[in-house]
Design an enzyme around this catalytic site. Sequence first.
Site, PDB file in Angstrom:
ATOM      1  N   TRP A 174       0.918  -1.101  -0.168  1.00  0.00           N
ATOM      2  CA  TRP A 174       0.148  -0.182  -0.049  1.00  0.00           C
ATOM      3  C   TRP A 174       0.827   1.181   0.113  1.00  0.00           C
ATOM      4  O   TRP A 174       1.619   1.458   0.802  1.00  0.00           O
ATOM      5  CB  TRP A 174      -0.794   0.048   1.211  1.00  0.00           C
ATOM      6  CG  TRP A 174      -1.943  -1.104   1.164  1.00  0.00           C
ATOM      7  CD1 TRP A 174      -1.997  -2.281   1.124  1.00  0.00           C
ATOM      8  CD2 TRP A 174      -3.451  -0.560   1.015  1.00  0.00           C
ATOM      9  NE1 TRP A 174      -3.203  -2.966   0.947  1.00  0.00           N
ATOM     10  CE2 TRP A 174      -4.087  -2.039   0.865  1.00  0.00           C
ATOM     11  CE3 TRP A 174      -4.235   0.417   1.315  1.00  0.00           C
ATOM     12  CZ2 TRP A 174      -5.311  -2.140   0.560  1.00  0.00           C
ATOM     13  CZ3 TRP A 174      -5.421   0.290   0.765  1.00  0.00           C
ATOM     14  CH2 TRP A 174      -6.206  -1.092   0.752  1.00  0.00           C
ATOM     15  N   TYR A 210      -3.056   4.797  -3.296  1.00  0.00           N
ATOM     16  CA  TYR A 210      -4.296   5.298  -2.358  1.00  0.00           C
ATOM     17  C   TYR A 210      -3.890   6.548  -1.668  1.00  0.00           C
ATOM     18  O   TYR A 210      -3.490   6.659  -0.283  1.00  0.00           O
ATOM     19  CB  TYR A 210      -4.216   4.028  -1.384  1.00  0.00           C
ATOM     20  CG  TYR A 210      -5.377   4.128  -0.589  1.00  0.00           C
ATOM     21  CD1 TYR A 210      -6.757   4.350  -0.775  1.00  0.00           C
ATOM     22  CD2 TYR A 210      -5.342   3.935   0.819  1.00  0.00           C
ATOM     23  CE1 TYR A 210      -7.701   4.294   0.144  1.00  0.00           C
ATOM     24  CE2 TYR A 210      -6.419   3.906   1.756  1.00  0.00           C
ATOM     25  CZ  TYR A 210      -7.625   4.107   1.203  1.00  0.00           C
ATOM     26  OH  TYR A 210      -8.617   4.177   2.266  1.00  0.00           O
ATOM     27  N   ARG A 215      -9.365  11.793   0.732  1.00  0.00           N
ATOM     28  CA  ARG A 215      -9.734  10.242   0.828  1.00  0.00           C
ATOM     29  C   ARG A 215     -10.387   9.629   1.716  1.00  0.00           C
ATOM     30  O   ARG A 215     -10.775  10.061   2.700  1.00  0.00           O
ATOM     31  CB  ARG A 215      -8.144   9.798   0.727  1.00  0.00           C
ATOM     32  CG  ARG A 215      -8.199   7.954   0.375  1.00  0.00           C
ATOM     33  CD  ARG A 215      -6.887   7.362   0.677  1.00  0.00           C
ATOM     34  NE  ARG A 215      -6.814   7.219   2.099  1.00  0.00           N
ATOM     35  CZ  ARG A 215      -5.568   6.894   2.997  1.00  0.00           C
ATOM     36  NH1 ARG A 215      -4.388   6.967   1.928  1.00  0.00           N
ATOM     37  NH2 ARG A 215      -5.332   6.791   4.070  1.00  0.00           N
ATOM     38  N   ASP A 216     -11.115   8.703   1.128  1.00  0.00           N
ATOM     39  CA  ASP A 216     -12.076   7.960   1.987  1.00  0.00           C
ATOM     40  C   ASP A 216     -13.060   8.932   2.815  1.00  0.00           C
ATOM     41  O   ASP A 216     -13.162   8.922   3.827  1.00  0.00           O
ATOM     42  CB  ASP A 216     -11.588   7.092   2.983  1.00  0.00           C
ATOM     43  CG  ASP A 216     -12.266   5.748   3.400  1.00  0.00           C
ATOM     44  OD1 ASP A 216     -13.189   5.738   2.780  1.00  0.00           O
ATOM     45  OD2 ASP A 216     -11.658   5.074   4.288  1.00  0.00           O
ATOM     46  N   SER A 222      -9.592   5.726   7.553  1.00  0.00           N
ATOM     47  CA  SER A 222      -8.492   5.637   6.428  1.00  0.00           C
ATOM     48  C   SER A 222      -8.409   6.929   5.801  1.00  0.00           C
ATOM     49  O   SER A 222      -7.854   7.084   4.747  1.00  0.00           O
ATOM     50  CB  SER A 222      -8.683   4.539   5.551  1.00  0.00           C
ATOM     51  OG  SER A 222      -9.990   4.259   5.239  1.00  0.00           O
ATOM     52  N   ASP A 263     -12.372   2.461  -2.831  1.00  0.00           N
ATOM     53  CA  ASP A 263     -13.426   3.289  -2.163  1.00  0.00           C
ATOM     54  C   ASP A 263     -13.880   4.484  -3.015  1.00  0.00           C
ATOM     55  O   ASP A 263     -14.757   5.285  -2.935  1.00  0.00           O
ATOM     56  CB  ASP A 263     -13.264   3.510  -0.757  1.00  0.00           C
ATOM     57  CG  ASP A 263     -13.417   2.305   0.000  1.00  0.00           C
ATOM     58  OD1 ASP A 263     -13.306   1.040  -0.514  1.00  0.00           O
ATOM     59  OD2 ASP A 263     -12.978   2.458   1.112  1.00  0.00           O
ATOM     60  N   TRP A 313     -22.116  -3.005  -1.844  1.00  0.00           N
ATOM     61  CA  TRP A 313     -22.222  -1.678  -1.961  1.00  0.00           C
ATOM     62  C   TRP A 313     -22.682  -1.424  -3.289  1.00  0.00           C
ATOM     63  O   TRP A 313     -23.583  -0.478  -3.310  1.00  0.00           O
ATOM     64  CB  TRP A 313     -20.507  -1.199  -1.937  1.00  0.00           C
ATOM     65  CG  TRP A 313     -20.362   0.342  -1.785  1.00  0.00           C
ATOM     66  CD1 TRP A 313     -21.321   1.548  -2.188  1.00  0.00           C
ATOM     67  CD2 TRP A 313     -18.887   0.754  -1.325  1.00  0.00           C
ATOM     68  NE1 TRP A 313     -20.530   2.335  -1.939  1.00  0.00           N
ATOM     69  CE2 TRP A 313     -19.485   2.282  -1.658  1.00  0.00           C
ATOM     70  CE3 TRP A 313     -17.876   0.375  -1.082  1.00  0.00           C
ATOM     71  CZ2 TRP A 313     -18.087   3.039  -1.370  1.00  0.00           C
ATOM     72  CZ3 TRP A 313     -16.836   1.245  -0.531  1.00  0.00           C
ATOM     73  CH2 TRP A 313     -17.127   2.794  -0.910  1.00  0.00           C
ATOM     74  N   TRP A 411     -17.592  -3.123   7.901  1.00  0.00           N
ATOM     75  CA  TRP A 411     -16.475  -3.288   7.273  1.00  0.00           C
ATOM     76  C   TRP A 411     -15.216  -3.285   8.385  1.00  0.00           C
ATOM     77  O   TRP A 411     -14.180  -3.724   7.756  1.00  0.00           O
ATOM     78  CB  TRP A 411     -16.087  -2.151   6.309  1.00  0.00           C
ATOM     79  CG  TRP A 411     -16.304  -0.751   6.748  1.00  0.00           C
ATOM     80  CD1 TRP A 411     -17.409  -0.070   6.719  1.00  0.00           C
ATOM     81  CD2 TRP A 411     -15.156  -0.245   7.420  1.00  0.00           C
ATOM     82  NE1 TRP A 411     -17.087   1.153   7.369  1.00  0.00           N
ATOM     83  CE2 TRP A 411     -15.937   1.281   7.739  1.00  0.00           C
ATOM     84  CE3 TRP A 411     -13.980  -0.326   7.958  1.00  0.00           C
ATOM     85  CZ2 TRP A 411     -15.069   2.153   8.526  1.00  0.00           C
ATOM     86  CZ3 TRP A 411     -13.299   0.577   8.582  1.00  0.00           C
ATOM     87  CH2 TRP A 411     -13.833   1.948   8.947  1.00  0.00           C
ATOM     88  N   LYS A 441      -5.562  -6.536   1.029  1.00  0.00           N
ATOM     89  CA  LYS A 441      -5.136  -6.136   2.323  1.00  0.00           C
ATOM     90  C   LYS A 441      -4.443  -7.185   2.893  1.00  0.00           C
ATOM     91  O   LYS A 441      -4.894  -8.327   3.135  1.00  0.00           O
ATOM     92  CB  LYS A 441      -6.598  -6.195   2.893  1.00  0.00           C
ATOM     93  CG  LYS A 441      -6.443  -5.791   4.537  1.00  0.00           C
ATOM     94  CD  LYS A 441      -6.515  -4.403   4.519  1.00  0.00           C
ATOM     95  CE  LYS A 441      -6.384  -4.156   6.232  1.00  0.00           C
ATOM     96  NZ  LYS A 441      -6.349  -2.615   6.485  1.00  0.00           N
ATOM     97  N   GLU A 445      -3.176  -6.377   9.633  1.00  0.00           N
ATOM     98  CA  GLU A 445      -3.061  -4.960   9.649  1.00  0.00           C
ATOM     99  C   GLU A 445      -4.480  -4.520   9.952  1.00  0.00           C
ATOM    100  O   GLU A 445      -5.431  -4.924   9.261  1.00  0.00           O
ATOM    101  CB  GLU A 445      -2.416  -4.303   8.333  1.00  0.00           C
ATOM    102  CG  GLU A 445      -0.974  -4.962   7.917  1.00  0.00           C
ATOM    103  CD  GLU A 445      -0.194  -4.337   7.032  1.00  0.00           C
ATOM    104  OE1 GLU A 445      -0.774  -3.371   6.144  1.00  0.00           O
ATOM    105  OE2 GLU A 445       1.189  -4.711   6.734  1.00  0.00           O
ATOM    106  N   ASP A 447      -7.955  -2.598  10.545  1.00  0.00           N
ATOM    107  CA  ASP A 447      -8.984  -1.561   9.687  1.00  0.00           C
ATOM    108  C   ASP A 447      -9.085  -0.049  10.356  1.00  0.00           C
ATOM    109  O   ASP A 447      -9.422   0.734   9.713  1.00  0.00           O
ATOM    110  CB  ASP A 447     -10.083  -2.053   9.197  1.00  0.00           C
ATOM    111  CG  ASP A 447     -10.126  -3.404   8.707  1.00  0.00           C
ATOM    112  OD1 ASP A 447      -9.178  -3.688   7.697  1.00  0.00           O
ATOM    113  OD2 ASP A 447     -11.089  -4.224   8.999  1.00  0.00           O
TER     114      ASP A 447
HETATM  115  C1  LIG Z   1     -11.269  -4.277  14.541  1.00  0.00           C
HETATM  116  O1  LIG Z   1      -9.928  -4.550  14.408  1.00  0.00           O
HETATM  117  C2  LIG Z   1      -9.418  -4.658  15.504  1.00  0.00           C
HETATM  118  C3  LIG Z   1      -7.976  -4.986  14.872  1.00  0.00           C
HETATM  119  O2  LIG Z   1      -7.959  -5.186  13.584  1.00  0.00           O
HETATM  120  C4  LIG Z   1      -9.859  -5.781  16.363  1.00  0.00           C
HETATM  121  O3  LIG Z   1      -9.197  -6.072  17.517  1.00  0.00           O
HETATM  122  C5  LIG Z   1     -11.184  -5.367  16.530  1.00  0.00           C
HETATM  123  O4  LIG Z   1     -12.033  -6.506  17.227  1.00  0.00           O
HETATM  124  C6  LIG Z   1     -11.811  -5.168  15.289  1.00  0.00           C
HETATM  125  N1  LIG Z   1     -13.296  -4.690  15.618  1.00  0.00           N
HETATM  126  C7  LIG Z   1     -14.129  -5.133  15.010  1.00  0.00           C
HETATM  127  C8  LIG Z   1     -15.669  -4.418  15.324  1.00  0.00           C
HETATM  128  O5  LIG Z   1     -14.339  -6.045  14.500  1.00  0.00           O
END
Ligand SMILES: *[C@H]1O[C@H](CO)[C@@H](O)[C@H](O)[C@H]1NC(C)=O
Length: 492
Positions: A174, A210, A215-216, A222, A263, A313, A411, A441, A445, A447
């Site tokens: 990325w 990106y 952005r986004d 992000s 996106d 989407w 997401w 992705k 890493e 989100d």
């Molecule tokens: C979001 O992601 C984090 C790590 O990527 C994770 O710990 C967390 O549980 C996730 N939250 C949801 C809502 O999925």
Amino acid sequence: MKVTFALSAIAALAAKVSAACFSERLGYPCCRGTEVVYTDSDGKWGVENGNWCGIGNSGSSASCWSQALGFPCCTSTSTVYYSDNDGDWGVENGNWCGIIKGGGSGGNGGNGGNGGGNATPGEQYTIQGNPFANVEFYINPYYVEEVDNAISQMSDSSLIAKAEKMKTYSNAIWLDNIKNMQSWLEPNLQGALSQQNSGGTPVLTVFVVYDLPGRDCHALASNGELLANDSDMERYKSEYIDVIEGHLKKYKSQPVVLVIEPDSLANMVTNIETTPACADSQTYYMDGHAYLLKKLGVFANVALYLDIGHAFWLGWDDNREKAAKVYSKVIQSGAPAKVRGFVDNVANYTPWEDPTLSRGPDTEWNPCPDEKRYLEAMHKDFTSAGIQSVYFFSDTSRNGKKTDRKHPGEWCNQTGCGIGARPQASPISGMEYLDAFYWVKPIGESDGTSDTSAKRYDGYCGHETAMKPAPEAGQWFQKFFEEGLKNANPPL
Ligand SMILES: *[C@H]1O[C@H](CO)[C@@H](O)[C@H](O)[C@H]1NC(C)=O
Ligand SMILES: *[C@@H]1O[C@H](CO)[C@@H](O)[C@H](O)[C@H]1NC(C)=O
């Protein structure tokens, strides 16, 4: 070295390394005394407490040359990430480190021919047809380091075995801000090139472009570094796209795939009327695409795929109809650039196939409740709209299993997620317009952060089915990674 940056300067690490001896990276402690028992190409060895130990920082050729340049020496890796006149560079703890010559016996087999010097581009490579076919996929050494770090925090041996396999699969790199682009683009092109030069098979690298201004526009987690204004648009062009163009022009002998601005165009299809930030971004998104297509879509060795969101989407009939108009307009605006096709499900969780769903109240009348049906419909619609080249590849990094989410619009970091199909060319017979499954992705890493006080906190990351606590987007999320390994489908 050319790339003068530190991802995160860790003073403590530097201090530790400056006091260290050559043998630590080989798994042996430093000697307290100085009596030499044995000498080899790694350096001088002593024996203390019945164990080998290393004496001093340098053997015959093992001096920490990078210290003089302000970078520590590598202590646990011999994977060459980048080479220049100074020497071979690796990455540890998110920072560059110098690899000491003559020390490659530390048990790390490297990853297939990365160890060349300054690889020189050869003759022009021309992609014919599917860019994913008949190539090797480049393994990102930085991700390998992340996985190694993750493994060091695990104790379950079956989980470790699964994690080890992750180091053999390719995922996308990325370029998500100007600095990261400067750091990651050329070294990885170099790495892929030296692998290609030594192995003889073309080595494909996938990058994600990106960094659009604004952005986004529909999410917070992000948001990018550039705002939707004219001066930042200029920076996008001159400091980001033009620089990428220069590197692609130089590295002309190897195949490259670019994922274009995840996106962004999907937001242009559905969110202009409802989200003011998307309305503000509109001219920058459209002009930005016209500009980048003209600059990056003209190389014979580079294939571009525009992001098309995912099934939940743009899958609805009216959205697909609007999408066909938006995407064909964008492609025309970039003429004479070529666009190979489109990429779906980037960083999302929608399963490739979900036979339990069909159009009805459960899908909110979406006739495309999985990615396969989505691409079938998009292929039809985009072709009818007159788009010339309609091929797809699908991000399967995290869609192996239906996640716990209650609504397919969720997401962020969904619990219950599993790694999906492995990266491969032409995965489905009879779907000749599907170029590949690929991992865009990098799983593990994050989100987005679940810290409600963070500036980029997005409500979705606090939802019930989001794993918590979660770190900032892009940072390592160990628990999430482990869940993906356990739930992988097919199993790792
Ligand atoms: C979001 O992601 C984090 C790590 O990527 C994770 O710990 C967390 O549980 C996730 N939250 C949801 C809502 O999925
Ligand atoms: C555009 O946004 C940047 C912040 O990224 C800001 O520094 C700059 O002053 C803005 N320019 C204009 C013309 O508003």
